[in-house]
Scaffold this active site. Structure first.
Site, PDB file in Angstrom:
ATOM      1  N   GLY A 255     -10.334 -24.880   1.879  1.00 48.35           N
ATOM      2  CA  GLY A 255      -9.859 -24.447   3.184  1.00 48.35           C
ATOM      3  C   GLY A 255     -11.017 -24.241   4.141  1.00 48.35           C
ATOM      4  O   GLY A 255     -12.171 -24.105   3.739  1.00 48.35           O
TER       5      GLY A 255
ATOM      6  N   GLY B 176     -12.709 -20.281  10.926  1.00 46.70           N
ATOM      7  CA  GLY B 176     -13.594 -20.314  12.076  1.00 46.70           C
ATOM      8  C   GLY B 176     -15.044 -20.046  11.723  1.00 46.70           C
ATOM      9  O   GLY B 176     -15.954 -20.493  12.428  1.00 46.70           O
ATOM     10  N   MET B 177     -15.289 -19.291  10.652  1.00 48.39           N
ATOM     11  CA  MET B 177     -16.647 -18.891  10.312  1.00 48.39           C
ATOM     12  C   MET B 177     -17.209 -19.591   9.084  1.00 48.39           C
ATOM     13  O   MET B 177     -18.425 -19.611   8.884  1.00 48.39           O
ATOM     14  CB  MET B 177     -16.687 -17.377  10.062  1.00 48.39           C
TER      15      MET B 177
ATOM     16  N   VAL C 150     -14.441 -23.083   2.474  1.00 46.71           N
ATOM     17  CA  VAL C 150     -14.362 -22.693   1.074  1.00 46.71           C
ATOM     18  C   VAL C 150     -14.150 -23.940   0.226  1.00 46.71           C
ATOM     19  O   VAL C 150     -13.295 -24.778   0.534  1.00 46.71           O
ATOM     20  CB  VAL C 150     -13.220 -21.688   0.824  1.00 46.71           C
TER      21      VAL C 150
ATOM     22  N   GLU D 156     -14.437 -15.532  -7.363  1.00 48.64           N
ATOM     23  CA  GLU D 156     -13.425 -15.875  -8.360  1.00 48.64           C
ATOM     24  C   GLU D 156     -12.458 -16.891  -7.759  1.00 48.64           C
ATOM     25  O   GLU D 156     -12.032 -16.777  -6.610  1.00 48.64           O
ATOM     26  CB  GLU D 156     -12.686 -14.591  -8.736  1.00 48.64           C
TER      27      GLU D 156
ATOM     28  N   ASP E  96     -10.033  -7.641   8.608  1.00 48.80           N
ATOM     29  CA  ASP E  96      -9.319  -8.905   8.854  1.00 48.80           C
ATOM     30  C   ASP E  96      -8.166  -9.058   7.858  1.00 48.80           C
ATOM     31  O   ASP E  96      -8.015 -10.094   7.214  1.00 48.80           O
ATOM     32  CB  ASP E  96     -10.287 -10.086   8.751  1.00 48.80           C
TER      33      ASP E  96
ATOM     34  N   LYS F  98      -4.765 -10.052   6.902  1.00 46.39           N
ATOM     35  CA  LYS F  98      -3.767 -10.981   7.422  1.00 46.39           C
ATOM     36  C   LYS F  98      -3.206 -11.780   6.250  1.00 46.39           C
ATOM     37  O   LYS F  98      -3.825 -11.841   5.178  1.00 46.39           O
ATOM     38  CB  LYS F  98      -4.380 -11.917   8.468  1.00 46.39           C
TER      39      LYS F  98
ATOM     40  N   ALA G  56      -3.138 -14.874   5.463  1.00 44.31           N
ATOM     41  CA  ALA G  56      -3.997 -15.924   4.921  1.00 44.31           C
ATOM     42  C   ALA G  56      -5.110 -15.378   4.043  1.00 44.31           C
ATOM     43  O   ALA G  56      -5.696 -16.113   3.242  1.00 44.31           O
ATOM     44  CB  ALA G  56      -4.600 -16.750   6.059  1.00 44.31           C
ATOM     45  N   ASN G  57      -5.418 -14.084   4.169  1.00 41.87           N
ATOM     46  CA  ASN G  57      -6.468 -13.456   3.351  1.00 41.87           C
ATOM     47  C   ASN G  57      -5.901 -12.675   2.166  1.00 41.87           C
ATOM     48  O   ASN G  57      -6.599 -11.885   1.537  1.00 41.87           O
ATOM     49  CB  ASN G  57      -7.323 -12.519   4.214  1.00 41.87           C
TER      50      ASN G  57
END
Length: 457
Positions: free
Chosen positions: A21, A24-25, A28, A96, A140, A142, A144-145
């Site tokens: 994935g 913005g920063m 991965v 992990e 952060d 959200k 997605a995290n």
């Protein structure tokens, strides 16, 4: 496809493979740790450190994050600096690799039950309580995290919090190069949107937005970043009237505009734990009769095979001895789960004959339709409270395959145990499954032999 700007082999240890994935920063990637022979996730930051003090500051903060160890957090294994381009060193994190989907993708699917939402919230609240106690604010939270980790034989996916890329320590400040507050607009707390200092209450607000979205299926503050961020300064999110009163109260307090009006993290943990208990009780009430019937029939199968409290047997002892050798573990057991105990028909490397049913992992394994694997017991929420793990015995690895009869009932398990965490391959699981089938086949053959002997008489 791996971007050409990154080396395919980091620190002479991590072989970088497929892109998982991109945000913005950072990006991965799936990678292999060739020193330990395991797959990992590697996050490579797009923003490059420009000088040595900047690198040291980033590494110092990331090293603190690397010290975090909790079952509701994705474990950070390592941190490094890629110096392939001498003038532009880059920070990367080794994490992990979690099997499962993120909550963002799950929200695109069918609606979740209230029970599942409570379980997700409880997992995340526990993780936040842990990091907040160590002075770390995630900043952060959200969908997605949030990863929903799939354990092969567990009854549900466990929520794990990931991406500490902009985690804030209370004595530091961090903004983007454009001077804007970091975070994701739809899940910012009001104080983040105002560019103010943030604390644990900011994470509680974001968690409240995530839980609300689990109920409604829609973000409370959608739209472009700036209008979305400003909207929460002028109105509270809408909480559906049809939600149970206890949920409406909890979400309204978590989503209070002023930080001091939100509950402390520990209170959120307690409230969500109570919600899990309440929802689990409602869920079980409809299924209790069916489960009781299944358990009666399972115990009848044990009686039919006449296996409990029988003498030691060389055939079963050879099977457990073979399992211990094949898996290079100190202990292997053929167990039978009775009403209130787990009786060991054969036990290699262990002297005891039985243990109470409640703390036994075999009692959990028989509830599964397949293998029940705990590769690292001290990091696995299914095993953390188990006395075989937490107390003197020191169990760290468990792999059990149900002994399933021809009628489809699980008598017990063939299991292998170790005092050190370890990985298990699909081929090894198939081998353990084959050995378990051999145990059941032997039990059925012995029953048939006894019947033939009686008929001859």
């Amino acid at each position: 496809m791996l971007s050409t700007q990154f080396p395919k082999f980091l620190n002479a240890r991590y072989r970088v493979k497929d892109l998982i994935g991109r945000g913005g920063m950072a990006s991965v990637y799936r990678a292999t740790d060739e020193r330990l022979g395991r797959d990992v996730a590697i996050k490579i930051f797009e923003l490059r450190a420009t000088d040595e003090p900047d690198i040291q500051r980033q590494q110092s903060e990331i090293n603190v994050l690397a010290s975090l160890n909790h079952h509701s957090l994705v474990t950070l294994f390592d941190v490094g600096v890629d110096r392939t381009e001498a003038k532009h060193p880059q920070i990367y994190l080794v994490m992990e690799l979690v099997d499962g989907v993120d909550l963002r993708r799950r929200l695109d699917g069918p609606p979740m039950s209230t029970r599942h939402i409570a379980q997700i919230g409880y997992d995340l609240a526990e993780g936040l309580d842990y990091i907040h106690g160590r002075g770390v604010i995630h900043r952060d939270i959200k969908p997605a995290n949030i990863l929903l980790a799939e354990y092969s034989s567990d009854s549900r996916a466990r929520a794990r919090l990931t991406d500490f890329g902009i985690a804030l320590f209370p004595d530091s400040a961090r903004v983007t190069s454009q001077g804007m507050t970091t975070g994701t607009a739809a899940y910012l707390s009001p104080e983040q949107a105002r560019g103010e200092d943030v604390g644990a209450a900011s994470d509680i607000y974001a968690l409240g937005l995530v839980l609300l979205e689990c109920f409604t299926g829609e973000a409370a503050f959608p739209g472009e970043p700036i209008p979305s961020a400003l909207a929460r300064l002028h109105r509270d999110p809408t909480i559906p009237e049809e939600l149970p009163p206890e949920w409406r109260h909890l979400l309204s307090t978590m989503l209070a505009r002023e930080p001091e009006q939100r509950p402390p993290t520990a209170e959120v943990v307690l409230a969500l734990h109570q919600a899990v208990i309440a929802e689990t009780g409602r869920h079980r009430s409809a299924a209790d009769h069916h489960l009781a019937s299944d358990e009666r029939e399972r115990l009848q199968e044990i009686t039919r095979l006449d296996i409990l409290d029988t003498p030691s047997d060389g055939t079963f002892d050879r099977i457990t001895s073979l399992a211990a050798r094949l898996f290079s573990v100190p202990i292997a057991i053929v167990s039978i789960v009775d009403t209130d105990r787990i009786w060991f028909k054969s036990h290699h490397g262990l002297d005891i004959e039985e243990i109470p049913r409640d703390p036994g992992l075999c009692a959990s394994a028989i509830m599964s339709d397949g293998p029940w694997i705990v590769e690292n017991a001290r990091a696995d929420p299914r095993a953390l409270a188990n006395p075989l793990v937490a107390e003197q015995f020191g169990l760290q690895f468990y792999a059990g395959v149900p002994l399933t009869t021809r009628n489809g009932y699980n008598l017990g398990t063939l299991c292998v145990l170790d005092f050190e965490p370890r990985l298990i391959t699909e081929a090894e699981i198939r081998t353990l499954t084959d050995l378990a089938a051999l145990v059941v086949s032997e039990l059925e053959l012995r029953l048939e032999s006894r019947r033939l002997a009686l008929s001859d008489d």
